[in-house]
Design a protein around this motif. Structure first.
Motif, mmCIF file in Angstrom:
data_model
loop_
_atom_site.group_PDB
_atom_site.id
_atom_site.type_symbol
_atom_site.label_atom_id
_atom_site.label_comp_id
_atom_site.label_asym_id
_atom_site.label_seq_id
_atom_site.Cartn_x
_atom_site.Cartn_y
_atom_site.Cartn_z
ATOM 1 N N THR A 175 -17.428 11.481 3.414
ATOM 2 C CA THR A 175 -16.949 11.447 4.706
ATOM 3 C C THR A 175 -15.703 10.404 4.493
ATOM 4 N N VAL A 176 -15.646 9.929 3.505
ATOM 5 C CA VAL A 176 -14.295 9.111 3.062
ATOM 6 C C VAL A 176 -12.970 10.138 3.285
ATOM 7 N N PRO A 177 -12.126 10.088 4.033
ATOM 8 C CA PRO A 177 -11.185 10.794 4.228
ATOM 9 C C PRO A 177 -10.389 11.138 3.304
ATOM 10 N N ALA A 178 -10.030 12.315 2.912
ATOM 11 C CA ALA A 178 -9.161 13.097 1.765
ATOM 12 C C ALA A 178 -8.121 12.373 1.529
ATOM 13 N N ARG A 179 -7.533 11.746 2.746
ATOM 14 C CA ARG A 179 -6.246 11.319 2.346
ATOM 15 C C ARG A 179 -6.312 9.911 1.337
ATOM 16 N N PHE A 180 -7.319 9.210 1.353
ATOM 17 C CA PHE A 180 -7.436 8.251 0.289
ATOM 18 C C PHE A 180 -7.255 8.585 -0.899
ATOM 19 N N ARG A 181 -8.272 9.805 -1.219
ATOM 20 C CA ARG A 181 -8.009 10.251 -2.563
ATOM 21 C C ARG A 181 -6.646 10.864 -3.005
ATOM 22 N N GLU A 182 -5.818 11.455 -1.894
ATOM 23 C CA GLU A 182 -4.593 11.990 -2.277
ATOM 24 C C GLU A 182 -3.758 10.754 -2.533
ATOM 25 N N ASN A 183 -3.717 9.856 -1.550
ATOM 26 C CA ASN A 183 -2.758 8.412 -1.871
ATOM 27 C C ASN A 183 -2.925 7.692 -3.368
ATOM 28 N N ALA A 184 -4.236 7.813 -3.504
ATOM 29 C CA ALA A 184 -4.773 7.182 -4.853
ATOM 30 C C ALA A 184 -4.120 8.026 -6.082
ATOM 31 N N LYS A 185 -4.667 9.351 -5.969
ATOM 32 C CA LYS A 185 -4.067 10.312 -6.818
ATOM 33 C C LYS A 185 -2.251 10.118 -7.200
ATOM 34 N N ALA A 186 -1.791 10.184 -5.891
ATOM 35 C CA ALA A 186 -0.286 9.785 -6.149
ATOM 36 C C ALA A 186 0.256 8.532 -6.613
ATOM 37 N N LEU A 187 -0.634 7.739 -6.885
ATOM 38 C CA LEU A 187 -0.435 6.282 -7.377
ATOM 39 C C LEU A 187 -0.615 6.421 -9.048
ATOM 40 N N GLY A 188 -1.167 7.499 -9.487
ATOM 41 C CA GLY A 188 -1.405 7.668 -10.810
ATOM 42 C C GLY A 188 -2.671 7.120 -11.501
ATOM 43 N N LEU A 189 -3.682 7.086 -10.302
ATOM 44 C CA LEU A 189 -4.956 6.482 -10.860
ATOM 45 C C LEU A 189 -5.941 7.643 -11.469
ATOM 46 N N TYR A 190 -6.883 7.408 -12.254
ATOM 47 C CA TYR A 190 -7.741 8.071 -12.819
ATOM 48 C C TYR A 190 -8.787 8.268 -11.862
ATOM 49 N N ARG A 191 -9.545 9.440 -11.992
ATOM 50 C CA ARG A 191 -10.627 9.954 -11.057
ATOM 51 C C ARG A 191 -11.608 8.882 -11.117
ATOM 52 N N HIS A 192 -11.980 8.256 -12.373
ATOM 53 C CA HIS A 192 -13.090 7.110 -12.171
ATOM 54 C C HIS A 192 -12.616 5.820 -11.285
ATOM 55 N N GLU A 193 -11.001 5.669 -11.137
ATOM 56 C CA GLU A 193 -10.319 4.687 -10.702
ATOM 57 C C GLU A 193 -10.441 4.889 -9.289
ATOM 58 N N ILE A 194 -10.132 6.180 -8.789
ATOM 59 C CA ILE A 194 -10.101 6.626 -7.482
ATOM 60 C C ILE A 194 -11.432 6.330 -6.621
#
Lengths: 299, 274
Positions: A175-194
């Protein structure tokens, strides 16, 4: 428009009043049932509480001698609950992360459906599996004469609460909105960091709530535990030895409530133990509801 | 290539090529098609996006503008059933072949989304989020954060409350924080997906000014529906319809000499039935 506005819907107020009254009566009835259960438990606990030298806080349970030491059962319940949590929480959390972070919604739906089916399996079925297999495996693994011990009960209970914990944890994560994942990905974070930096901080209240709710279920479980715990009314020696037989409040109630006479001190002691159990469960439920209601409120 | 766990290098001084050194194109797209399952969203699109300046991808909804943008930094590759064919080169490097570690690509190609999305932590921690994988001293980190917030025209408003929750900022400020967060990584290209769609006109104007000032040093690709905004800030305009490029050219060309009827109809705000 004006014609419609001038025409109030027919019979709406009467239907509305009836529905409101029905809902109010249902709500009052629900509260009354809970109050009735609690007051019955308190009233029926009276005889044992009024007894002198009942030894409720001792480890000696002998109804014939008027000894109602409840400590082995209370300790057994808590110990089994801790083992169940140790078994269920890491597996549940890792699986929930895998399910929620997987790309395939088909796979996610399939796993979720299977888990929801598992939550509906009657506990006696788990108990039978415990007696038939787990009991024997544990005895062989630890070279014991019997596998009916606290550890077996804990593992079995862990397996039982796993689907509940897992589905609620997965809900909290997804339920954590997908936009948080996308913004974190766009900052170049790895999956475990996200997950660690953006998802977990927002899902942790929900995960804590899931854990407490699952523990509440573990505490209240009777049949499966009764079949594998060994039913010995004494504290393990040494105290935290999971390889000894034990007793939980629920397994004690399951075994002895039919043997005790209504209104007797024995019956009253059993009721008082159930009051302790209900109190712990209510506290856990309230805390879990607090955590579940807190999740994502700051997003 | 940056292996997971190793620290990539980040230059402290905002390094930007001068226009004379700049490569003629920032992004080259050849024979690009994008799909969601079996649905073809973009078909056989080829496009060259010039280095520096603002390139606006203009067109009606559902024409594949955002899909194209989301493939430039491979954000879309985690989307279920999303796939593409063709080749995308950014500053001469193929985004698929030359970036085995996709996080390296995403650090070089920043992205700002339609809805401002700050993480539920402090303003400072939001800025720190993308910098965690760089080996930087505290003072270097602070310098980068200050520079980026200044570039995003947000420093004056937050300098004395960096530890305040980022969610306490207004939506316009949050969007500028998102831009500053992306700028902290010193991107070579910045992608904007309708960055002003969910904020008020005054905040939109601030962000437009910001985009124009950034475009002097960074190549900016922006998806927008807003024709007036395109007129104000675009150096180059690409008009898309039904997953294809209808017409492209400089702003002056597109708004006064457009040759295609569809383009003329759309940019005169009569809206085409693409």
């Amino acid at each position: 428009m004006s014609t419609l506005a001038a025409m109030p819907p027919k019979s709406a107020p009467q239907h509305g009043d009836a529905l409101k009254a029905y809902c109010q009566i249902s709500a009052i009835l629900s509260v009354l049932i809970v109050a009735l259960i609690l007051s019955t438990l308190i009233l029926q606990s009276g005889p044992v509480l009024s007894l002198k030298n009942s030894g409720m806080f001792s480890t000696h349970w002998n109804p014939d001698a008027g000894q109602y030491g409840m400590m082995p059962m209370v300790f057994g319940s808590v110990f089994v609950m801790i083992i169940a949590a140790i078994v269920a929480f890491p597996i549940g959390l890792m699986t929930a992360i895998y399910i929620s972070e997987t790309r395939s919604s088909k796979l996610r739906r399939f796993i979720k459906s299977v888990l929801e089916l598992l939550t509906g399996i009657p506990s006696i079925v788990y108990g039978l599996i415990g007696v038939a297999y787990l009991n024997i495996w544990v005895a062989e693994a630890f070279d014991l004469q019997s596998g009916r011990i606290i550890l077996t009960a804990g593992i079995l209970l862990g397996i039982m609460i796993l689907p509940t914990f897992l589905t609620l944890t997965e809900d909290a994560i997804s339920t954590v909105p997908a936009r948080f994942r996308e913004n974190a990905k766009a900052l170049g974070l790895y999956r475990h960091e996200i997950f660690k930096l953006t998802i977990l901080p927002q899902a942790k209240s929900g995960i804590a709530g899931a854990g407490l709710l699952a523990i509440g279920r573990a505490l209240g479980e009777t049949m499966a535990v009764m079949l594998v715990i060994g039913s010995l009314d004494r504290l393990p020696s040494p105290l935290f030895n999971p390889l000894s037989s034990g007793q939980t409040i629920t397994s004690k109630l399951g075994r002895e409530v039919g043997e005790s006479a209504f209104g007797s001190a024995h019956f009253s002691a059993l009721v008082f133990m159930s009051l302790i159990l209900v109190s712990i469960t209510i506290v856990l439920t309230i805390i879990s509801q607090y955590f579940l209601s807190r999740k994502n409120t700051y997003v | 290539m940056t292996a997971e766990g190793s620290a990539p290098q980040l230059t402290l001084v905002a390094g930007s090529k001068s226009r004379s050194e700049a490569s003629p194109s920032a992004i080259q797209i050849e024979g690009f098609s994008a799909y969601y399952g079996k649905n073809c969203i973009i078909s056989d699109l080829s496009l060259i996006i010039p280095d520096k300046g603002v390139t606006c991808l203009l067109g009606p909804s559902g024409t594949g503008k955002s899909t194209l943008l989301r493939w430039l930094n491979r954000i879309n590759e985690d989307t279920e059933n999303a796939s593409f064919a063709g080749r995308i080169k950014i500053l001469g490097r193929d985004v698929m072949r030359d970036y085995p570690d996709v996080t390296e690509l995403r650090r070089e190609i920043g992205m700002v989304f339609q809805q401002p999305c700050v993480f539920p932590c402090s303003i400072y921690d939001n800025m720190l989020m993308g910098l965690r994988n760089f080996k930087l001293s505290k003072s270097e980190t602070r310098n980068i954060i200050e520079t980026s917030l200044k570039q995003a025209a947000l420093w004056d408003e937050v300098a004395n409350r960096l530890e305040a929750p980022a969610t306490s900022l207004s939506l316009g400020q949050q969007q500028r924080l998102c831009i500053a967060r992306a700028l902290a990584l010193k991107p070579k290209v910045l992608l904007f997906d309708e960055p002003t769609a969910s904020i008020d006109p005054i905040s939109s104007r601030v962000i437009e000014d910001l985009v124009m000032s950034l475009s002097e040093n960074i190549s900016i690709v922006m998806v927008t529906h807003n024709i007036a905004q395109t007129k104000r800030i675009a150096d180059h305009v690409v008009f898309m319809c039904d997953g294809k490029i209808v017409e492209q050219g400089s702003r002056s060309h597109m708004f006064s000499l457009a040759t295609c009827d569809k383009t003329r109809t759309y940019i005169t705000e009569e809206f085409c039935d693409c």
